[in-house]
Design a protein around this motif. Sequence first.
Motif, short mmCIF file in Angstrom:
data_model
loop_
_atom_site.label_atom_id
_atom_site.label_comp_id
_atom_site.label_asym_id
_atom_site.label_seq_id
_atom_site.Cartn_x
_atom_site.Cartn_y
_atom_site.Cartn_z
N GLU A 195 -4.84 33.03 29.90
CA GLU A 195 -4.14 32.26 30.15
C GLU A 195 -2.86 32.05 30.61
N LEU A 196 -2.11 32.16 28.93
CA LEU A 196 -1.32 31.55 29.27
C LEU A 196 0.12 32.49 30.23
N ILE A 197 0.03 33.97 29.33
CA ILE A 197 0.38 34.75 29.35
C ILE A 197 0.18 35.28 31.06
N ILE A 198 -1.09 35.72 31.99
CA ILE A 198 -1.11 36.78 32.77
C ILE A 198 -1.65 35.55 33.25
N GLY A 199 -1.78 34.24 33.20
CA GLY A 199 -2.49 33.48 33.85
C GLY A 199 -3.82 33.67 34.78
N GLN A 200 -4.93 34.33 33.99
CA GLN A 200 -5.76 33.86 34.29
C GLN A 200 -6.89 33.58 33.58
N ALA A 201 -8.10 32.90 33.45
CA ALA A 201 -9.10 33.27 32.45
C ALA A 201 -10.07 33.79 32.34
N GLU A 202 -10.12 34.91 33.21
CA GLU A 202 -11.62 35.35 32.95
C GLU A 202 -11.16 36.72 33.28
N GLY A 203 -11.62 37.55 33.54
CA GLY A 203 -11.69 38.95 34.34
C GLY A 203 -11.44 39.90 32.93
N PRO A 204 -11.64 41.09 33.00
CA PRO A 204 -11.15 42.39 32.51
C PRO A 204 -9.32 42.04 32.14
N GLY A 205 -8.75 41.77 32.98
CA GLY A 205 -6.93 41.51 32.75
C GLY A 205 -6.96 41.06 31.32
N SER A 206 -7.77 39.84 31.39
CA SER A 206 -7.71 38.92 31.20
C SER A 206 -8.65 39.31 28.87
N TYR A 207 -9.07 40.42 29.09
CA TYR A 207 -9.75 40.22 28.03
C TYR A 207 -9.33 41.25 27.30
N ILE A 208 -8.36 42.52 28.53
CA ILE A 208 -7.31 43.19 27.47
C ILE A 208 -6.37 42.38 26.72
N MET A 209 -5.41 41.02 27.79
CA MET A 209 -4.67 40.54 27.16
C MET A 209 -4.82 40.04 26.02
N ASN A 210 -6.14 38.97 25.57
CA ASN A 210 -6.77 38.71 24.89
C ASN A 210 -7.11 39.87 23.26
N TYR A 211 -7.16 40.15 23.64
CA TYR A 211 -7.16 41.74 22.93
C TYR A 211 -6.24 42.21 21.94
N ILE A 212 -4.93 42.22 23.07
CA ILE A 212 -3.83 42.56 22.34
C ILE A 212 -3.27 41.84 21.51
N MET A 213 -3.11 40.22 22.53
CA MET A 213 -3.14 39.31 21.63
C MET A 213 -3.66 39.32 19.67
N TYR A 214 -4.91 39.35 20.15
CA TYR A 214 -5.27 39.11 18.65
C TYR A 214 -4.64 40.70 17.51
N ILE A 215 -4.75 41.41 18.25
CA ILE A 215 -4.57 42.64 17.04
C ILE A 215 -3.42 42.35 16.50
N PHE A 216 -2.40 41.80 18.06
CA PHE A 216 -1.10 41.29 17.22
C PHE A 216 -0.97 40.40 15.95
#
Lengths: 818, 289
Positions: A195-216
């Motif tokens: 939500e903070l970085i790409i501005g959307q809370a749902e969807g595959p894009g946000s899932y991938i973003m969250n995934y990356i941040m989690y690993i980071f």
Amino acid sequence: MESEQLFHRGYYRNSYNSITSASSDEELLDGAGVIMDFQTSEDDNLLDGDTVVGTHYTMTNGGSISSSTHLLDLLDEPIPGVGTYDDFHTIDWVRERCKDRERHRRINSKKKESAWEMTKSLYDAWSGWLVVTLTGLASGALAGLIDIAADWMTDLKEGICLSALWYNHEQCCWGSNETTFEERDKCPQWKTWAELIIGQAEGPGSYIMNYIMYIFWALSFAFLAVSLVKVFAPYACGSGIPEIKTILSGFIIRGYLGKWTLMIKTITLVLAVASGLSLGKEGPLVHVACCCGNIFSYLFPKYSTNEAKKREVLSAASAAGVSVAFGAPIGGVLFSLEEVSYYFPLKTLWRSFFAALVAAFVLRSINPFGNSRLVLFYVEYHTPWYLFELFPFILLGVFGGLWGAFFIRANIAWCRRRKSTTFGKYPVLEVIIVAAVTAVAAFPNPYTRLNTSELIKELFTDCGPLESSSLCDYRNDMNASKIVDDIPDRPAGLGVYSAIWQLCLALIFKIIMTVFTFGIKVPSGLFIPSMAIGAIAGRIVGIAVEQLAYYHHDWFIFKEWCEVGADCITPGLYAMVGAAACLGGVTRMTVSLVVIVFELTGGLEYIVPLMAAVMTSKWVGDAFGREGIYEAHIRLNGYPFLDAKEEFTHTTLAADVMRPRRSDPPLAVLTQDNMTVDDIENMINETSYNGFPVIMSKESQRLVGFALRRDLTIAIESARKKQEGTVGSSRVCFAQHTPSLPAESPRPLKLRSILDMSPFTVTDHTPMEIVVDIFRKLGLRQCLVTHNGRLLGIITKKDILRHMAQTANQDPASIMFN
Amino acid sequence: MREGGGTRDGGRWPALSGGPEARGPAQQAPRPGAPVWLWKSRPGGEGSAFADQAWKAQNPGPSSHPLPVPEQGGSLRGRGCCVAARPFSASVFLFQVGGLAGPESLRSMKLLCLVAVVGSLLVPPAQANKSSEDIRCKCICPPYRNISGHIYNQNVSQKDCNCLHVVEPMPVPGHDVEAYCLLCECKYEERSTTTIKVIIVIYLSVVGALLLYMAFLMLVDPLIRKPDAYTERLHNEEENEDARSVAAATFSGPRANTVLERVEGAQQRWKLQVQEQRKTVFDRHKMLS
């Protein structure tokens, strides 16, 4: 019994000192080739380096020393440093306890003299309680800090609270009214990284973003943790319980319970837990509490100067550690008694009790989880259990035992690999890889993505009407308006089936990752991952039994209890029993484990299922190997730990174990009055033994006492510095009366004060069973062997450990610091 | 001790006696002269909720209000507040003591003192007020008939933490309120935002300080410190596989006079100790593997 024996021993020692040197003990000894053997350690090199032979003065005066003996010269002029120990050495419990008694007697005798002395004696008497109070306070406060910080950092992996950065997810949505029944943890204040970085809370894009941040975040926490450990305090890694067990059994590891270890362990524990690795904070909390105990014991001379007394404080501290780790004060005391402590007198029991109480109180008032409990996964059931359920409980116990045996084998094999191959040279890389694999595999599965404590909480919680998780997605065909006390057994819905699949995957994941995680170079406890594995298995079994009972309620075992519409199976209870069983399989604890779990649930009625499961898991686990994970790690590292639980059943005699062996050369002993300072220094330099028996003369070979190498070195050094007329050719006199010397010879050096005049002796035909028992119960460091009163040899603690390893067909060379 | 513990005991569904625990207050409750304090004294939210509930059942009326009972819950909470604040300052005191414990540990002592100062600066607000954001009453109401489940969250005192006060607007008509409210579970919870804030700030500052120090040790220190006698000696000793004698050599080194030198000496000693530990753990794999 034991203390009584000790008391007598101390009494004799004292009277021996003060009355006469010609006690009857001495008459019994007859001369023989005197031999001794002590194991060298690397510290001896240090001592060797220090003892430079000084310049030789030749002073010709001073042969006329009055031979009047000081009655209490042991008390009068203590040489600083005498009676302390080197790093990686074993303490002599008997000596330490005698020292403490002498100290106590001194303070008591002075008590009447003045008000100041009275105050001092009062302070001394109270210092035991004071130090455990401080320890309890500190460990409670630190546990609160760790809990709150770890929760916050764990949630940092998924997002951040914009309104107040220091809140974790739950605290962020604390006052929010936007939470819904289905999605309780969503509120607008809490922003995920997508939500903070790409501005959307749902969807595959946000899932991938969250995934990356989690690993980071997982990787950066893990990297930070391991680098802090490596740079500031290498001793802070691991769980710490094997080492604490070894320390409590009377071993010295300098710096292991120090300030830096405490600080780094506290800091990195939070990071390690937050990085999502399959580890828990409970074991390291015991280490943290012991560090507190050690640090506070330096404030009180009674404890700082006496290693045996310090270990009493550490026993109490470990109780406080478990008390705050599980919110189980009584369980903590029992844990200290059953698992970690070596010497546990009743006084220590009460102090442990008090320390556990104080620590739990402090943690409760910090209220780290906001649920007025000491642990996150506190549950409270009141549903009864039925007799037929003992069968699945025992099955869970079998699973726990199998898991424990498997885990110990696999983990030890992996750790041995780390210890012996070049793979162990890359600790930082290893942590990074494990963290990366964990994070990558954990994120897709909601049950592994959760913090492990939260996972356990969810698995323990029973499905009521208030729950909305997929684990509680039962088909609800009941009339909803009917208000009933218990929710009847219901058919599982789709959500439950998918949850079971996810749980199965989570189980496999946890099993594999825990094997590789325990032992990496960050603070890592074992309790929580083990409990999680057991809870997952238990929950699956629980749901299975529940569905079985629902669909086959006419089976004869279910007939009596599980009618349609009755609530007879509680899957959460199965999760709890499974958690206890798995923990029992890994650690092989019994009583303390049941009490800890029972304190977690606050339900007395589940003691029998828990006992059945834990006992079964212990039996099954013992069938595959008798040691728990901590003993296995102690053996892997070769710590000199004489396990009080192990039985010694061989029929060997003391003569078979003692050193020297038949082929060894007879080694040097000291004679009581005709050796010079040079002779002794030569002997110290040429040999690497830690102590030397003192005999009357080479001819008579009667035993006088035992002098430790370290004490000898320090005493000679200080005599050279302070005492005028001490030269290389000075006679060293251990006897009470100085022998008559030629007039021109230098003044003799009297070292009776450092002589242990009551060394423990056994005859060469004593069965080893008894010798081992003596070592265990009295905490001896060495024991002299005699034959017909002649000194034959010596048995040290390490000789016994080596012998036991030999009889168990293990490599005796693996014992540490040979 | 039971505040906030939302549990499955008999208090919630008292109407039917299902299990042995259903002996709740239900059977005794609806007497008007019943000792209401009995439930009040149980500081659990649901207990008091039930007391009100029972009373209401006895006196049907739209404007029914709980009896003016002794405010035991409130006073309890007040005490809880003090308790919550006290241990924190206690821990601060401990940090100070811990710093004094080892005279040689100047650096850690300084750090702990810093922590103590920060802590003591921030503690007073924790005692001063229990701000309204620190308490909540959370009612979870499960699906009922055709009404979906809902969570209600309000800032009310413990005494008012029950379904009747918190669930607003009431989704069911008047005659159904009782049944609906029996299903709901209300939990009174409190937290200390100040404690959380202070702990997170302390934690982050300690981590930051350690990181800075680590960076200093790894980057700056080798630059400003020429390869002097100390490192040389260290290097030689490394070859001898025995650094402990170096530690001994440093211990018996020349006595430093100024404070700065003493700190320097302590730091050097500490560095050697850590290096020794690192060797034991990481290189020789003697311990902790």
